[in-house]
Design a protein around this motif. Structure first.
Motif, PDB file in Angstrom:
ATOM      1  N   GLU A 161       0.844  -1.199   0.000  1.00  0.00           N
ATOM      2  CA  GLU A 161       0.000   0.000   0.000  1.00  0.00           C
ATOM      3  C   GLU A 161       0.875   1.244   0.000  1.00  0.00           C
ATOM      4  OE1 GLU A 161      -3.796   1.595  -0.206  1.00  0.00           O
ATOM      5  OE2 GLU A 161      -3.386  -0.544   0.049  1.00  0.00           O
ATOM      6  N   SER A 162       0.708   2.078  -1.018  1.00  0.00           N
ATOM      7  CA  SER A 162       1.388   3.363  -1.082  1.00  0.00           C
ATOM      8  C   SER A 162       0.425   4.418  -0.555  1.00  0.00           C
ATOM      9  CB  SER A 162       1.752   3.677  -2.533  1.00  0.00           C
ATOM     10  OG  SER A 162       1.946   5.063  -2.715  1.00  0.00           O
ATOM     11  N   PRO A 163       0.891   5.324   0.313  1.00  0.00           N
ATOM     12  CA  PRO A 163       0.005   6.378   0.805  1.00  0.00           C
ATOM     13  C   PRO A 163      -0.558   7.237  -0.330  1.00  0.00           C
ATOM     14  CG  PRO A 163       2.084   6.377   2.029  1.00  0.00           C
ATOM     15  CD  PRO A 163       2.224   5.384   0.910  1.00  0.00           C
ATOM     16  N   HIS A 164       0.198   7.371  -1.422  1.00  0.00           N
ATOM     17  CA  HIS A 164      -0.218   8.238  -2.522  1.00  0.00           C
ATOM     18  C   HIS A 164      -0.933   7.485  -3.652  1.00  0.00           C
ATOM     19  CE1 HIS A 164      -0.121  11.927  -4.879  1.00  0.00           C
ATOM     20  NE2 HIS A 164       0.283  11.217  -5.912  1.00  0.00           N
ATOM     21  N   PHE A 165      -0.475   6.273  -3.963  1.00  0.00           N
ATOM     22  CA  PHE A 165      -0.980   5.559  -5.135  1.00  0.00           C
ATOM     23  C   PHE A 165      -1.874   4.368  -4.810  1.00  0.00           C
ATOM     24  CE2 PHE A 165       3.079   7.473  -6.490  1.00  0.00           C
ATOM     25  CZ  PHE A 165       2.586   8.312  -7.474  1.00  0.00           C
ATOM     26  N   GLY A 166      -2.053   4.062  -3.533  1.00  0.00           N
ATOM     27  CA  GLY A 166      -2.856   2.894  -3.172  1.00  0.00           C
ATOM     28  C   GLY A 166      -2.071   1.616  -3.388  1.00  0.00           C
ATOM     29  N   LEU A 167      -2.785   0.525  -3.602  1.00  0.00           N
ATOM     30  CA  LEU A 167      -2.154  -0.782  -3.766  1.00  0.00           C
ATOM     31  C   LEU A 167      -1.425  -0.837  -5.106  1.00  0.00           C
ATOM     32  CD1 LEU A 167      -2.072  -3.411  -2.087  1.00  0.00           C
ATOM     33  CD2 LEU A 167      -3.947  -4.249  -3.507  1.00  0.00           C
ATOM     34  N   CYS A 168      -0.103  -1.027  -5.060  1.00  0.00           N
ATOM     35  CA  CYS A 168       0.691  -1.111  -6.285  1.00  0.00           C
ATOM     36  C   CYS A 168       2.037  -1.755  -5.959  1.00  0.00           C
ATOM     37  CB  CYS A 168       0.885   0.271  -6.918  1.00  0.00           C
ATOM     38  SG  CYS A 168       1.836   1.442  -5.948  1.00  0.00           S
ATOM     39  N   PRO A 169       2.742  -2.239  -6.994  1.00  0.00           N
ATOM     40  CA  PRO A 169       4.051  -2.864  -6.753  1.00  0.00           C
ATOM     41  C   PRO A 169       5.127  -1.834  -6.398  1.00  0.00           C
ATOM     42  CG  PRO A 169       3.082  -3.627  -8.820  1.00  0.00           C
ATOM     43  CD  PRO A 169       2.286  -2.451  -8.364  1.00  0.00           C
ATOM     44  N   GLU A 170       6.000  -2.231  -5.479  1.00  0.00           N
ATOM     45  CA  GLU A 170       7.193  -1.462  -5.155  1.00  0.00           C
ATOM     46  C   GLU A 170       8.402  -2.258  -5.626  1.00  0.00           C
ATOM     47  OE1 GLU A 170       9.527   0.663  -1.408  1.00  0.00           O
ATOM     48  OE2 GLU A 170       7.690  -0.449  -1.022  1.00  0.00           O
ATOM     49  N   PRO A 209      19.645   0.164  -5.981  1.00  0.00           N
ATOM     50  CA  PRO A 209      20.823   0.768  -5.344  1.00  0.00           C
ATOM     51  C   PRO A 209      20.622   2.262  -5.056  1.00  0.00           C
ATOM     52  CG  PRO A 209      21.466  -0.559  -7.231  1.00  0.00           C
ATOM     53  CD  PRO A 209      19.969  -0.489  -7.248  1.00  0.00           C
ATOM     54  N   GLY A 210      20.750   2.644  -3.800  1.00  0.00           N
ATOM     55  CA  GLY A 210      20.670   4.041  -3.408  1.00  0.00           C
ATOM     56  C   GLY A 210      19.287   4.657  -3.478  1.00  0.00           C
ATOM     57  N   ARG A 211      18.241   3.854  -3.630  1.00  0.00           N
ATOM     58  CA  ARG A 211      16.895   4.391  -3.835  1.00  0.00           C
ATOM     59  C   ARG A 211      15.868   3.657  -2.979  1.00  0.00           C
ATOM     60  NH1 ARG A 211      17.043   6.074  -9.376  1.00  0.00           N
ATOM     61  NH2 ARG A 211      14.880   6.689  -9.274  1.00  0.00           N
ATOM     62  N   THR A 212      14.785   4.342  -2.674  1.00  0.00           N
ATOM     63  CA  THR A 212      13.642   3.732  -1.990  1.00  0.00           C
ATOM     64  C   THR A 212      12.361   4.241  -2.643  1.00  0.00           C
ATOM     65  OG1 THR A 212      13.527   5.513  -0.356  1.00  0.00           O
ATOM     66  CG2 THR A 212      14.822   3.552   0.259  1.00  0.00           C
ATOM     67  N   HIS A 213      11.261   3.590  -2.365  1.00  0.00           N
ATOM     68  CA  HIS A 213       9.928   4.009  -2.820  1.00  0.00           C
ATOM     69  C   HIS A 213       9.812   4.117  -4.343  1.00  0.00           C
ATOM     70  CE1 HIS A 213       9.114   4.595   1.370  1.00  0.00           C
ATOM     71  NE2 HIS A 213      10.038   5.527   1.459  1.00  0.00           N
ATOM     72  N   VAL A 214      10.510   3.245  -5.068  1.00  0.00           N
ATOM     73  CA  VAL A 214      10.347   3.173  -6.514  1.00  0.00           C
ATOM     74  C   VAL A 214       9.152   2.256  -6.768  1.00  0.00           C
ATOM     75  CG1 VAL A 214      11.372   2.462  -8.703  1.00  0.00           C
ATOM     76  CG2 VAL A 214      12.796   3.552  -6.957  1.00  0.00           C
ATOM     77  N   ARG A 215       8.149   2.760  -7.457  1.00  0.00           N
ATOM     78  CA  ARG A 215       6.898   2.013  -7.634  1.00  0.00           C
ATOM     79  C   ARG A 215       6.543   1.839  -9.098  1.00  0.00           C
ATOM     80  NH1 ARG A 215       4.270   0.773  -3.180  1.00  0.00           N
ATOM     81  NH2 ARG A 215       4.866   1.818  -1.276  1.00  0.00           N
ATOM     82  N   MET A 216       5.622   0.931  -9.324  1.00  0.00           N
ATOM     83  CA  MET A 216       4.955   0.799 -10.617  1.00  0.00           C
ATOM     84  C   MET A 216       3.544   1.294 -10.360  1.00  0.00           C
ATOM     85  SD  MET A 216       6.427  -2.981 -11.561  1.00  0.00           S
ATOM     86  CE  MET A 216       6.360  -2.952 -13.346  1.00  0.00           C
ATOM     87  N   HIS A 217       3.178   2.437 -10.957  1.00  0.00           N
ATOM     88  CA  HIS A 217       1.859   3.014 -10.692  1.00  0.00           C
ATOM     89  C   HIS A 217       1.301   3.641 -11.961  1.00  0.00           C
ATOM     90  CE1 HIS A 217       3.234   7.232 -10.639  1.00  0.00           C
ATOM     91  NE2 HIS A 217       4.282   6.822  -9.952  1.00  0.00           N
ATOM     92  N   ALA A 218       0.035   3.999 -11.925  1.00  0.00           N
ATOM     93  CA  ALA A 218      -0.632   4.584 -13.088  1.00  0.00           C
ATOM     94  C   ALA A 218      -0.127   6.000 -13.353  1.00  0.00           C
ATOM     95  CB  ALA A 218      -2.143   4.590 -12.879  1.00  0.00           C
ATOM     96  N   GLY A 219      -0.023   6.348 -14.616  1.00  0.00           N
ATOM     97  CA  GLY A 219       0.379   7.673 -15.060  1.00  0.00           C
ATOM     98  C   GLY A 219       0.621   7.630 -16.555  1.00  0.00           C
ATOM     99  N   ASN A 220       0.700   8.779 -17.175  1.00  0.00           N
ATOM    100  CA  ASN A 220       0.865   8.823 -18.625  1.00  0.00           C
ATOM    101  C   ASN A 220       2.234   9.320 -19.078  1.00  0.00           C
ATOM    102  OD1 ASN A 220      -2.353   9.821 -18.231  1.00  0.00           O
ATOM    103  ND2 ASN A 220      -1.958   8.081 -19.573  1.00  0.00           N
ATOM    104  N   TRP A 221       2.737  10.391 -18.458  1.00  0.00           N
ATOM    105  CA  TRP A 221       3.959  11.036 -18.916  1.00  0.00           C
ATOM    106  C   TRP A 221       5.114  10.759 -17.968  1.00  0.00           C
ATOM    107  CZ3 TRP A 221      -0.621  13.993 -18.580  1.00  0.00           C
ATOM    108  CH2 TRP A 221      -1.207  14.305 -19.804  1.00  0.00           C
ATOM    109  N   ALA A 222       6.327  10.684 -18.533  1.00  0.00           N
ATOM    110  CA  ALA A 222       7.527  10.478 -17.716  1.00  0.00           C
ATOM    111  C   ALA A 222       8.680  11.314 -18.268  1.00  0.00           C
ATOM    112  CB  ALA A 222       7.895   8.995 -17.683  1.00  0.00           C
ATOM    113  N   GLY A 223       8.362  12.532 -18.682  1.00  0.00           N
ATOM    114  CA  GLY A 223       9.378  13.394 -19.286  1.00  0.00           C
ATOM    115  C   GLY A 223      10.261  14.093 -18.267  1.00  0.00           C
ATOM    116  N   ASP A 224      11.263  14.769 -18.784  1.00  0.00           N
ATOM    117  CA  ASP A 224      12.215  15.525 -17.978  1.00  0.00           C
ATOM    118  C   ASP A 224      11.581  16.879 -17.630  1.00  0.00           C
ATOM    119  OD1 ASP A 224      14.303  17.043 -16.962  1.00  0.00           O
ATOM    120  OD2 ASP A 224      15.749  16.368 -18.470  1.00  0.00           O
ATOM    121  N   GLU A 225      11.126  17.012 -16.390  1.00  0.00           N
ATOM    122  CA  GLU A 225      10.455  18.248 -15.976  1.00  0.00           C
ATOM    123  C   GLU A 225      11.397  19.451 -16.040  1.00  0.00           C
ATOM    124  OE1 GLU A 225       6.793  17.314 -13.121  1.00  0.00           O
ATOM    125  OE2 GLU A 225       8.698  16.677 -12.240  1.00  0.00           O
TER     126      GLU A 225
END
Length: 160
Positions: A58-67, A72-88
């Protein structure tokens, strides 16, 4: 019950994101979007290619989803719904802070490359890895292969 496996083959990258083909258990072929490679930096970069274990929780922001665990060096990397993944930082839209966005197909939305029907693709992914019963604690393997030769190339030194 044996552990399921998902494979992502990254096929394109740029300021609009890192795009891949995502193969689910049973052979279903979907797509994915991740942020561009930025040296594995937290919140802005896709993760290094390699093999990972994932757990549905359970993610507080995305609900039930895979983590994605043990990045390496990272936490809270998830697979969640969304459309864009560009360089902000380059003015592109993004629904991902270094997470993986599943989609049914590649699309151009509001003039920017993206993935479409992400909620449906996430539901398919969760069902496929959990024998139709997505619930906390279900684990599966994820392999990310970079066919672009770009993202995470310095990680390809035999240590993963």
């Amino acid at each position: 019950m044996h552990k399921k496996s998902v494979t992502i083959v990254r096929v394109d990258h740029g300021l609009d994101g890192t795009f891949g083909r995502m193969f689910l258990p049973g052979g279903t072929d979907r797509v994915s979007a991740e942020p561009p490679w930025k040296d594995n930096r937290t919140d802005v970069s896709c993760i290094p290619p390699g093999k990972y274990e994932c757990e549905i929780n359970e993610s507080p922001h995305f609900g039930l989803c895979p983590e994605v665990l043990s990045v390496p060096g990272r936490t809270h990397v998830r697979m969640h719904a969304g459309n864009w993944a560009g360089d902000e930082a380059a003015g592109r839209r993004s629904d991902s802070e270094a997470c993986i966005l599943p989609g049914l197909r590649f699309a151009t939305l509001k003039g920017q490359p993206a993935v479409s029907s992400s909620r449906a693709a996430l539901a398919e992914l969760m069902s496929a890895v959990s024998d139709g019963d997505p619930r906390p604690g279900v684990r599966f393997d994820l392999e990310i292969i970079d066919a672009t030769g770009e993202a995470g190339k310095e990680w390809d030194n035999g240590t993963r």
